[in-house]
Design a protein around this motif. Structure first.
Motif, mmCIF file in Angstrom:
data_model
loop_
_atom_site.group_PDB
_atom_site.id
_atom_site.type_symbol
_atom_site.label_atom_id
_atom_site.label_comp_id
_atom_site.label_asym_id
_atom_site.label_seq_id
_atom_site.Cartn_x
_atom_site.Cartn_y
_atom_site.Cartn_z
ATOM 1 N N GLU A 44 -24.012 81.343 9.508
ATOM 2 C CA GLU A 44 -22.637 81.572 9.959
ATOM 3 C C GLU A 44 -21.776 82.042 8.776
ATOM 4 O OE1 GLU A 44 -20.717 78.146 11.871
ATOM 5 O OE2 GLU A 44 -18.823 78.924 11.123
ATOM 6 N N PRO A 73 -20.974 69.811 6.294
ATOM 7 C CA PRO A 73 -22.152 70.672 6.223
ATOM 8 C C PRO A 73 -21.927 71.968 7.005
ATOM 9 C CG PRO A 73 -22.576 68.751 7.611
ATOM 10 C CD PRO A 73 -21.225 68.567 7.015
ATOM 11 N N PHE A 74 -22.570 73.023 6.495
ATOM 12 C CA PHE A 74 -22.265 74.346 7.030
ATOM 13 C C PHE A 74 -23.537 75.046 7.480
ATOM 14 C CE2 PHE A 74 -23.672 77.158 3.503
ATOM 15 C CZ PHE A 74 -24.073 76.180 2.622
ATOM 16 N N SER A 75 -23.332 76.131 8.207
ATOM 17 C CA SER A 75 -24.479 76.946 8.588
ATOM 18 C C SER A 75 -24.496 78.165 7.667
ATOM 19 C CB SER A 75 -24.343 77.385 10.048
ATOM 20 O OG SER A 75 -25.171 78.502 10.263
ATOM 21 N N VAL A 125 -15.574 60.852 11.151
ATOM 22 C CA VAL A 125 -14.441 61.473 11.845
ATOM 23 C C VAL A 125 -14.499 61.231 13.360
ATOM 24 C CG1 VAL A 125 -12.916 63.489 11.845
ATOM 25 C CG2 VAL A 125 -14.689 63.330 10.134
ATOM 26 N N LEU A 135 -16.355 74.515 6.902
ATOM 27 C CA LEU A 135 -16.555 73.090 6.618
ATOM 28 C C LEU A 135 -18.002 72.775 6.280
ATOM 29 C CD1 LEU A 135 -14.455 71.439 9.466
ATOM 30 C CD2 LEU A 135 -13.904 71.490 7.050
ATOM 31 N N THR A 179 -11.936 67.907 5.646
ATOM 32 C CA THR A 179 -11.823 68.206 7.076
ATOM 33 C C THR A 179 -10.407 68.044 7.631
ATOM 34 O OG1 THR A 179 -12.385 65.928 7.574
ATOM 35 C CG2 THR A 179 -14.201 67.486 7.578
ATOM 36 N N HIS A 236 -29.176 68.040 4.404
ATOM 37 C CA HIS A 236 -27.887 67.335 4.285
ATOM 38 C C HIS A 236 -26.723 68.315 4.276
ATOM 39 C CE1 HIS A 236 -29.694 63.657 2.012
ATOM 40 N NE2 HIS A 236 -30.066 63.742 3.255
ATOM 41 N N HIS A 237 -26.958 69.475 3.655
ATOM 42 C CA HIS A 237 -25.856 70.429 3.458
ATOM 43 C C HIS A 237 -25.658 71.367 4.637
ATOM 44 C CE1 HIS A 237 -25.228 69.216 -0.613
ATOM 45 N NE2 HIS A 237 -26.457 69.496 -0.969
ATOM 46 N N THR A 238 -26.663 71.468 5.494
ATOM 47 C CA THR A 238 -26.595 72.510 6.518
ATOM 48 C C THR A 238 -26.391 71.943 7.928
ATOM 49 O OG1 THR A 238 -28.991 72.438 6.667
ATOM 50 C CG2 THR A 238 -28.044 74.155 5.294
ATOM 51 N N ARG A 239 -26.023 72.826 8.818
ATOM 52 C CA ARG A 239 -25.987 72.488 10.246
ATOM 53 C C ARG A 239 -26.407 73.739 11.016
ATOM 54 N NH1 ARG A 239 -21.552 74.680 12.509
ATOM 55 N NH2 ARG A 239 -19.850 75.215 11.127
ATOM 56 N N GLY A 240 -26.463 73.614 12.322
ATOM 57 C CA GLY A 240 -26.837 74.769 13.138
ATOM 58 C C GLY A 240 -28.322 75.075 13.046
ATOM 59 N N ALA A 241 -28.631 76.358 13.172
ATOM 60 C CA ALA A 241 -30.036 76.781 13.243
ATOM 61 C C ALA A 241 -30.817 76.421 11.979
ATOM 62 C CB ALA A 241 -30.083 78.293 13.479
ATOM 63 N N ASP A 242 -30.175 76.555 10.808
ATOM 64 C CA ASP A 242 -30.873 76.236 9.554
ATOM 65 C C ASP A 242 -31.252 74.755 9.508
ATOM 66 O OD1 ASP A 242 -30.795 78.808 8.172
ATOM 67 O OD2 ASP A 242 -28.638 78.543 8.226
ATOM 68 N N ARG A 243 -30.324 73.909 9.929
ATOM 69 C CA ARG A 243 -30.583 72.470 9.946
ATOM 70 C C ARG A 243 -31.716 72.147 10.923
ATOM 71 N NH1 ARG A 243 -27.244 67.728 8.897
ATOM 72 N NH2 ARG A 243 -28.485 65.966 9.533
#
Lengths: 120, 282
Positions: free
Chosen positions: A110, A105-107, B187, A103, A85, B81-88
């Motif tokens: 996206e 964790p990712f979507s 962070v 970065l 990061t 753990h690996h995802t964010r956004g809508a999938d998470r």
């Protein structure tokens, strides 16, 4: 339909990316480390490479530098997909020739959108 | 007499051989069994992959057996753990509907540390909704479970848990290195997330906070660092000097000019700090 090479040592990440990109109609190939990724890129020049940074054998930055030193891959778009990061890491990736930086964790959605955008 | 010694030597040699052979067989059986289970698990996960993707697509999934349900839960946790956004979000929703909280709580309350650790792993994707169960595991009786809880809070980027992690470091429940890794992973963007913590009673925690302000380049912590230059403890002063050097803010110049080093180590740290500030000015 584009040929996308996914190079990541985490099978869970590869599976997620693979699923999203296949759903978007792309032909996806997965490799588990930098060395295998380079070999796959030599065997068939990909349109897009989704590249992890921290990997066994050769890391993503080395792979990126090696590919960018060869004119064959001028049209290949490279997306770094990494947990690094720090701003200087992002700068290093772009300096090495990456076209985009995602970065973890990712979507996955996206990421698929970014692949589409680079292919335009 | 020689015959007796010979017999004893022979018996000892045979016994040693038998123990070695038995150990070798045990290790071999263990390896074969582990490989078999790993293979079985891999094929089960491959079979359940479409179900996981169907969950991510918001279509849900109903596994055929309890065993499949358990494996799918673990796969969904890993994917979350690996995802964010809508999938998470869709994965977390499915995990909640599948009773992940109850399962994780039951495991975290178990007497076995291995099961408590598994409970932490399962709960991790839900930590952003409520991090209290993970925070409570920082007081677990097993040090390995406490370390895992701390690492998990870091992975979950649970910023409100920073104070709890620093508390655990102060009372020596969590090693400072583990706390540093977890907080770095979160962070934090503002120094007050670290500096709001009452640190006066625990020099090693104060030192950790000072180092983190430098590592994370939290420029808004500069004034607090300058205040630490008058701390009675030399290790705190040295840490503050190093952090001020890392931050390299021109406003620190006068504080550094007024600092009188009391030891060679402080003099070196002061020189480094001045270089850091000068480097930023150039």
């Amino acid at each position: 339909m584009a040929h996308v090479l996914v190079v990541d040592d985490d099978p869970d990440v590869s599976a997620l990316v693979d699923y999203r990109l296949r759903a978007a109609g792309h032909d996806v190939m997965i490799e588990p480390d930098g060395e295998a990724g380079l070999a796959a890129a030599i065997a068939r020049v990909p349109d897009v490479i989704v590249l992890d940074w921290m990997m066994p054998r050769r890391n993503g930055l080395e792979v990126c530098l090696e590919l960018r030193s060869d004119r064959t891959y001028d049209a290949t778009k490279i997306i770094m997909l990494t947990a690094k990061t720090q701003l200087h890491d992002i700068e290093r990736a772009f300096a090495a020739g990456a076209n985009d930086y995602v970065l973890k964790p990712f979507s996955p959605r996206e990421l698929a959108a970014r692949v589409e955008s680079l292919l335009k | 007499m020689t015959d007796v010694y010979g017999v004893i030597t022979f018996a000892v040699a045979v016994a040693a051989f038998c123990v070695a052979a038995a150990t070798a067989v045990f290790v071999l059986v263990l390896r074969i069994t582990r490989r078999h289970f790993a293979k079985e698990r891999a094929s089960q996960e491959e079979r359940l992959q479409p179900a996981l993707m169907s969950i991510i697509d918001g279509e849900g999934a109903t596994p055929a057996s309890t065993k499949d349900q358990r494996v799918l839960l673990e796969m969904a946790v890993r994917a979350a753990h690996h995802t964010r956004g809508a999938d998470r979000a869709v994965l977390s929703e499915w995990l909640l509907a599948s009773g992940i909280i109850e399962i994780a709580h039951a495991l975290m309350a178990s007497r076995s540390p291995v099961r408590r650790a598994r409970g932490i792993e399962l709960y991790l994707p839900l930590a952003e909704i409520n991090d209290a169960p993970l925070k409570s595991m920082l007081s677990d009786r097993d040090p390995r479970v406490r370390v895992l809880a701390c690492e998990s809070l870091g992975r979950a980027a649970a910023l409100p848990a920073i104070a709890d992690i620093l508390d655990a470091t102060t009372s020596a429940r969590i090693p400072a290195s583990v706390a540093a890794m977890a907080i770095t992973r979160m962070v934090p963007r503002r120094a007050d997330l670290l500096l709001n913590y009452e640190i006066t009673d625990a020099p090693h925690t104060t030192q950790l906070v000072i180092e983190l302000v430098g590592t994370l380049n939290l420029i808004d912590g500069r004034a607090a660092m300058e205040k630490c230059l008058s701390d009675p403890l030399p290790e705190i002063r040295v840490a503050a000097l190093r952090t001020l050097g890392r931050l390299g803010h021109p406003a620190s110049t006068s504080a550094l000019e007024n600092f009188a080093p009391l030891s060679p180590e402080e003099a070196v740290a002061l020189a480094e700090a001045r270089n850091g500030v000068l480097g930023a000015l150039q």
